[in-house]
Scaffold this motif. Structure first.
Motif, mmCIF file in Angstrom:
data_model
loop_
_atom_site.group_PDB
_atom_site.id
_atom_site.type_symbol
_atom_site.label_atom_id
_atom_site.label_comp_id
_atom_site.label_asym_id
_atom_site.label_seq_id
_atom_site.Cartn_x
_atom_site.Cartn_y
_atom_site.Cartn_z
ATOM 1 N N MET A 278 0.864 -1.028 -0.083
ATOM 2 C CA MET A 278 0.000 0.102 0.011
ATOM 3 C C MET A 278 0.925 1.341 0.035
ATOM 4 O O MET A 278 0.488 2.245 -0.659
ATOM 5 C CB MET A 278 -0.896 0.126 1.270
ATOM 6 N N HIS A 279 2.084 1.122 0.544
ATOM 7 C CA HIS A 279 2.717 2.408 0.765
ATOM 8 C C HIS A 279 4.084 2.698 -0.142
ATOM 9 O O HIS A 279 4.540 3.582 -0.089
ATOM 10 C CB HIS A 279 3.220 2.471 2.244
ATOM 11 N N TYR A 280 4.078 1.746 -1.051
ATOM 12 C CA TYR A 280 4.968 1.714 -2.146
ATOM 13 C C TYR A 280 4.444 1.865 -3.522
ATOM 14 O O TYR A 280 3.395 1.046 -3.655
ATOM 15 C CB TYR A 280 5.909 0.607 -2.308
ATOM 16 N N PRO A 281 4.680 2.902 -4.334
ATOM 17 C CA PRO A 281 4.355 2.922 -5.747
ATOM 18 C C PRO A 281 4.295 1.928 -6.316
ATOM 19 O O PRO A 281 5.159 1.228 -6.361
ATOM 20 C CB PRO A 281 5.147 4.104 -6.187
ATOM 21 N N ILE A 282 3.203 1.687 -7.326
ATOM 22 C CA ILE A 282 3.003 0.420 -7.883
ATOM 23 C C ILE A 282 4.278 0.065 -9.048
ATOM 24 O O ILE A 282 4.714 -0.941 -9.498
ATOM 25 C CB ILE A 282 1.737 0.201 -8.886
ATOM 26 N N GLY A 283 4.614 1.342 -9.650
ATOM 27 C CA GLY A 283 6.039 1.275 -10.597
ATOM 28 C C GLY A 283 7.243 0.656 -9.871
ATOM 29 O O GLY A 283 8.092 -0.044 -10.396
#
Length: 197
Positions: free
Chosen positions: A1-6
């Motif tokens: 949730m707290h890391y960007p998907i890219g």
């Protein structure tokens, strides 16, 4: 949730074919491995906290503090609803700097590695040297994560990824921060093992 998907793609699946298949589980949430998101408000608070932290590094929080609450809301709503013009109207201010300063005060960056238990590396790093020369991505890596840079006569063991591309180590860090930062205004850099194929 707290890391960007890219970033997750760069770290975990950059050598796999696109589209990236993601499996979503609705039962037995892995509380030990992932942060459970209690509400949409928690996501907004986390996002805004990251934006404020990045501005503290870049501008001593001057830009974000001069904004009104409606500007903060416009930034979030533009991001949430995938409305670039609405988002960029506010975020543009966070990406500017006075011409006489030659760049941000510090570059907001995080370096992630798949080969370590440490979640990420984050340190203070200026985009310009004391004599006015632009620092490069290679300069940052040599200081913060020297194992990511191949010795001049050695074999390259790692790959540095930002947004699915491998930027040249000679790229100025200020330029990378202005053009490849994620919406939270951080430059998320992945260091992964060099592919063998």
């Amino acid at each position: 949730m707290h890391y960007p998907i890219g970033l997750l793609f760069d770290l975990l699946a950059s050598s796999s074919a696109l589209p990236w298949n993601i499996t979503v589980h609705f039962k037995s949430f892995p509380e030990k491995d992932l942060l459970h998101c209690p509400s949409k408000d928690a996501i907004e608070a986390h996002f805004m906290s990251c934006v404020k932290e990045a501005d503290a590094l870049k501008h001593k929080s001057q830009v974000i503090n001069e904004m009104q609450k409606k500007d903060h809301k416009q930034l979030w709503m533009g991001f949430q609803n995938d409305r670039f013009d609405q988002f960029w109207a506010i975020n543009r201010k966070l990406m500017e700097y006075p011409a006489e300063e030659n760049g941000f005060r510090y570059i907001p960056f995080r370096i992630y590695q798949t080969t370590t238990e440490r979640p990420f590396i984050q340190k203070l790093f200026r985009p310009v040297t004391t004599d006015g020369q632009l620092h490069t991505l290679g300069d940052l890596l040599k200081e913060v994560c020297p194992s990511a840079v191949a010795p001049e006569d050695g074999v390259k063991k790692t790959q540095v990824m930002i947004h699915g591309i491998e930027p040249m180590l000679e790229t100025p860090l200020q330029w990378l921060s202005e053009h490849l930062s994620y919406p939270d205004n951080f430059l998320h850099i992945s260091i992964i093992p060099q592919p063998t194929d």
